[in-house]
Scaffold this motif. Structure first.
Motif, PDB file in Angstrom:
ATOM      1  N   THR A 251       1.000  -1.033  -0.039  1.00 49.70           N
ATOM      2  CA  THR A 251      -0.018  -0.068  -0.041  1.00 49.70           C
ATOM      3  C   THR A 251       0.910   1.383  -0.005  1.00 49.70           C
ATOM      4  OG1 THR A 251      -0.300   0.029   2.338  1.00 49.70           O
ATOM      5  CG2 THR A 251      -1.805  -1.355   1.088  1.00 49.70           C
ATOM      6  N   GLY A 253      -0.122   5.244   0.406  1.00 49.61           N
ATOM      7  CA  GLY A 253      -1.082   6.206   0.706  1.00 49.61           C
ATOM      8  C   GLY A 253      -2.611   5.396   0.635  1.00 49.61           C
ATOM      9  N   ASP A 254      -3.351   6.048  -0.155  1.00 43.02           N
ATOM     10  CA  ASP A 254      -4.851   5.474  -0.389  1.00 43.02           C
ATOM     11  C   ASP A 254      -4.949   4.555  -1.653  1.00 43.02           C
ATOM     12  OD1 ASP A 254      -4.520   7.134  -2.557  1.00 43.02           O
ATOM     13  OD2 ASP A 254      -6.560   8.039  -2.154  1.00 43.02           O
ATOM     14  N   LYS A 255      -3.536   4.049  -1.905  1.00 39.45           N
ATOM     15  CA  LYS A 255      -3.719   3.070  -2.935  1.00 39.45           C
ATOM     16  C   LYS A 255      -2.896   1.779  -2.874  1.00 39.45           C
ATOM     17  CE  LYS A 255      -3.371   6.755  -6.698  1.00 39.45           C
ATOM     18  NZ  LYS A 255      -3.595   7.706  -5.745  1.00 39.45           N
ATOM     19  N   GLY A 304      -6.356   2.767  -7.111  1.00 43.42           N
ATOM     20  CA  GLY A 304      -6.975   3.618  -5.877  1.00 43.42           C
ATOM     21  C   GLY A 304      -8.484   3.515  -5.536  1.00 43.42           C
ATOM     22  N   VAL A 305      -8.975   4.057  -4.754  1.00 39.61           N
ATOM     23  CA  VAL A 305     -10.232   4.346  -4.389  1.00 39.61           C
ATOM     24  C   VAL A 305     -11.152   5.098  -5.446  1.00 39.61           C
ATOM     25  CG1 VAL A 305     -11.810   5.452  -2.804  1.00 39.61           C
ATOM     26  CG2 VAL A 305      -9.636   4.808  -2.018  1.00 39.61           C
ATOM     27  N   SER A 320     -13.179   2.277  -0.718  1.00 41.05           N
ATOM     28  CA  SER A 320     -12.354   2.366   0.503  1.00 41.05           C
ATOM     29  C   SER A 320     -12.635   1.207   1.157  1.00 41.05           C
ATOM     30  CB  SER A 320     -12.380   3.521   1.020  1.00 41.05           C
ATOM     31  OG  SER A 320     -11.644   3.886   1.972  1.00 41.05           O
ATOM     32  N   PRO A 348      -6.903   0.777   1.384  1.00 39.83           N
ATOM     33  CA  PRO A 348      -6.640   1.693   2.774  1.00 39.83           C
ATOM     34  C   PRO A 348      -7.979   2.573   2.907  1.00 39.83           C
ATOM     35  CG  PRO A 348      -4.655   1.554   1.321  1.00 39.83           C
ATOM     36  CD  PRO A 348      -5.691   1.075   0.457  1.00 39.83           C
ATOM     37  N   VAL A 349      -8.213   2.696   4.028  1.00 41.24           N
ATOM     38  CA  VAL A 349      -9.430   3.616   4.539  1.00 41.24           C
ATOM     39  C   VAL A 349      -8.463   4.820   5.049  1.00 41.24           C
ATOM     40  CG1 VAL A 349     -11.043   3.940   6.200  1.00 41.24           C
ATOM     41  CG2 VAL A 349     -10.645   1.770   5.354  1.00 41.24           C
ATOM     42  N   ILE A 350      -8.679   6.050   4.243  1.00 39.06           N
ATOM     43  CA  ILE A 350      -8.086   7.189   4.768  1.00 39.06           C
ATOM     44  C   ILE A 350      -9.129   8.048   5.360  1.00 39.06           C
ATOM     45  CG2 ILE A 350      -6.895   9.177   3.786  1.00 39.06           C
ATOM     46  CD1 ILE A 350      -5.519   6.319   3.213  1.00 39.06           C
ATOM     47  N   TYR A 353     -10.287  11.307   4.090  1.00 41.88           N
ATOM     48  CA  TYR A 353     -10.553  11.134   2.422  1.00 41.88           C
ATOM     49  C   TYR A 353     -11.876  11.207   2.293  1.00 41.88           C
ATOM     50  CZ  TYR A 353     -11.360   9.610  -2.289  1.00 41.88           C
ATOM     51  OH  TYR A 353     -11.709   9.516  -3.408  1.00 41.88           O
ATOM     52  N   GLU A 355     -14.631  12.033  -0.855  1.00 38.47           N
ATOM     53  CA  GLU A 355     -14.542  11.996  -2.327  1.00 38.47           C
ATOM     54  C   GLU A 355     -15.278  13.079  -2.896  1.00 38.47           C
ATOM     55  OE1 GLU A 355     -16.675   9.299  -5.827  1.00 38.47           O
ATOM     56  OE2 GLU A 355     -16.778   8.529  -3.869  1.00 38.47           O
TER      57      GLU A 355
END
Length: 575
Positions: A251, A253-255, A304-305, A320, A348-350, A353, A355
């Motif tokens: 992973t 970041g959020d990817k 990514g998300v 996510s 990943p759960v940010i 974040y 949307e």
């Protein structure tokens, strides 16, 4: 027999290693002219390079050069090891080296080839120095380990024959000694002495690498007639002839990042990135695809998300916090698909974040429709529709709003100019034929998040576009005097009653009710007029004159029996 095959295999790995030396250069299939413009026949590495080229192992660059003196960086060296030895891609939760973080391009290669590489240990941790050049002692370590000779007993006194033995890094001395003892790397004789020079810190060049590996190939890759046991297997299954990708994931970041070994096979057409929610061993084409790469050198992808997926078992978008199975399928000629291993990863759960709405517009049945992608988030409250005449990226509350939609399942809205706008920069209603910026702001429980904006010419009904005057202006000389010629296309409509030419010195959108009336035309066949300094226009019940040298905004309104349609606006300077 097993030991023999092991030697043959190690020799083959070295052969593949040589193939990787043409960094980014295509592999030859039928090299008819192996001579390079920068490698004359008297070059010390000419025979080695020629040997490789004649066997289609390497070629030069597109400009017919070999560039023998080009150095190799340590990061490039790591990539060579992974590709040449077809090493499985390995990544770790924490990078092994302080200066090769997860976002470094060479990170997966350095981690995967670490066993064959060297590093630099300090009190603050290990460093790789990826931008430094690879040196000859690095090559010694790599070749000794690739050939499985690292545990060989060797007389370290062999190094006494080298005048630069003290330049060999202490922990690498045994590898250098084995390389010398096995004839893998010998060095060069020192003139007028019985000693040699190894140059352990000498920068490794393409020519040197070719010569070193040429020496190995020339002594080990020889044919020998052998027999096979009854248990020997043959490639009865078609896919046994094809390599499968070896996939790793981590992973960032959020990817989720997927990396895999590059497959050097001329039959390979590309790779498909495959994801599944329920199938623990997904493959293409049965499980759809995220992306298909036709570039055989690609071995890295970020997911990514809200990444869009095609023909999957979980819908269109990656969510996510959800777990998926990730894999790579190698696509070969003849519709042969070989899937690699699968890895289960969680997107990943940010916490921070949120949307952003993704908006677009279109005309449906002549109506202006704004639509956006549905946001799946329990924190979402609703959507604000935001429009601006001047602000390119309008958002709520800065630029007001048209309506607030509290139904989270609603993803489109028809703007028909029946609802007044609140707090905008263009009044309460949009004007047909005018350009505006449209956007959506998502209202979450504790914040607002604005999305992209789209610029569009607005019509409450697209049929109105056919009724809109298209105005043009140019400076001309008329009856010996300079003036502005205003001209528009003739409109054929039975409901047309005439035109109004409207002018304003300050407003870029002259209003038929508020700004100056320059001309009222009842003959619908008249489609042009000339205006000049001192011409009068009527505003607020009194006449004013056009001033020479001043700028004015002018537009034409078409007057119909059932509506008034404004045209485009031109800005002119009165001559």
């Amino acid at each position: 027999m097993y030991q023999y095959f092991k030697k043959i295999l190690s020799g083959f790995l070295v052969l593949v290693f040589v193939m990787s030396l043409s960094f980014g250069v295509s592999f030859s299939q039928n090299q008819s002219n192996p001579i390079f413009s920068d490698l004359p026949q008297n070059h010390w590495a000419y025979n080695a390079v020629k040997f490789m080229v004649e066997r289609g192992i390497i070629i030069g660059y597109p400009d017919n050069t070999f560039r023998p003196d080009n150095p190799v960086t340590r990061a490039e060296f790591a990539r060579i090891m992974v590709i040449s030895l077809n090493l499985p891609i390995k990544v770790t939760d924490e990078p092994s080296f302080k200066d090769v973080p997860k976002d470094h391009w060479a990170y997966p290669y350095v981690e995967s080839a670490k066993y064959y590489l060297t590093g630099f240990r300090t009190q603050n941790g290990d460093y790789f120095k990826p931008s430094d050049y690879a040196v000859r002692e690095d090559m010694a370590v790599a070749l000794v380990k690739a050939k499985g000779l690292q545990n060989e007993n060797v007389d370290m006194n062999i190094l006494n024959n080298y005048i630069d033995k003290d330049q060999i890094s202490k922990n690498l001395a045994k590898y250098v000694a084995i390389a010398i003892a096995k004839g893998i790397m010998v060095g060069s004789p020192v003139p007028n002495s019985n000693q040699y020079k190894f140059e352990p810190q000498g920068i490794l060049t393409r020519a040197q690498a070719a010569m070193l590996l040429y020496n190995v190939l020339n002594t080990q890759l020889m044919e020998e007639k052998i027999t096979y046991d009854n248990n020997s297997s043959t490639n009865n299954n078609q896919q046994n002839n094809y390599s499968a990708p070896n996939v790793a994931a981590y992973t960032k970041g959020d990817k989720v990042v997927l990396v895999w070994n590059k497959i050097n096979d001329k039959k390979l057409k590309g790779y498909a990135v495959v994801i599944s929610k329920n199938n623990s061993s997904p493959g293409y084409p049965q499980d759809g695809y995220f992306k298909i790469f036709s570039d055989r050198n690609v071995n890295y992808v970020e997911i990514g998300v809200n990444s869009k997926y095609n023909n999957g078992d979980f819908g269109v978008y990656i969510k996510s916090g959800e777990e998926y199975y990730f894999s790579i399928t190698a696509i070969y000629e003849g519709n042969v698909y070989v899937k690699g291993n699968a890895i289960k990863m969680k997107i990943p759960v940010i916490p921070n974040y949120f949307e952003k709405p993704s908006v677009k517009y279109e005309y449906k049945e002549n109506k202006f429709v704004l639509s956006w992608r549905k946001i799946e988030d329990v924190r979402l409250v609703g959507y604000w529709i935001v429009i601006s005449k001047k602000t390119k990226e309008p958002k709520y509350p800065n630029n007001g709003y048209l309506v607030f939609i509290n139904d989270k399942n609603t993803t489109q809205y028809i703007i028909d100019n029946t609802v007044p706008y609140k707090g905008g920069d263009f009044g309460e209603f949009l004007k047909d034929g005018e350009e505006y910026y449209f956007s959506i702001t998502a209202q979450y429980q504790d914040r607002v998040v604005s999305g992209n904006s789209v610029k569009a010419v607005y019509y409450s009904n697209l049929e109105i576009a056919k009724l809109r005057p298209e105005l043009q202006a140019k400076t001309v000389k008329w009856w010996g005097q300079w003036c502005i010629n205003l001209k528009w296309e003739r409109i054929d409509n039975e409901k047309l009653q005439g035109y109004r030419v409207v002018v304003s010195e300050s407003s870029s959108s002259p209003d038929i009710n508020k700004d100056g009336l320059l001309a009222a035309i009842s003959d619908k066949n008249i489609t042009s007029i000339n205006v000049k300094a001192k011409d009068k226009y009527l505003i607020n019940g009194e006449y004013k004159e056009l001033k020479k040298g001043h700028y004015y905004y002018i537009t034409v309104y078409a007057i119909y029996s059932d509506r008034i349609v404004g045209g485009n606006v031109v800005k002119v300077k009165i001559p």
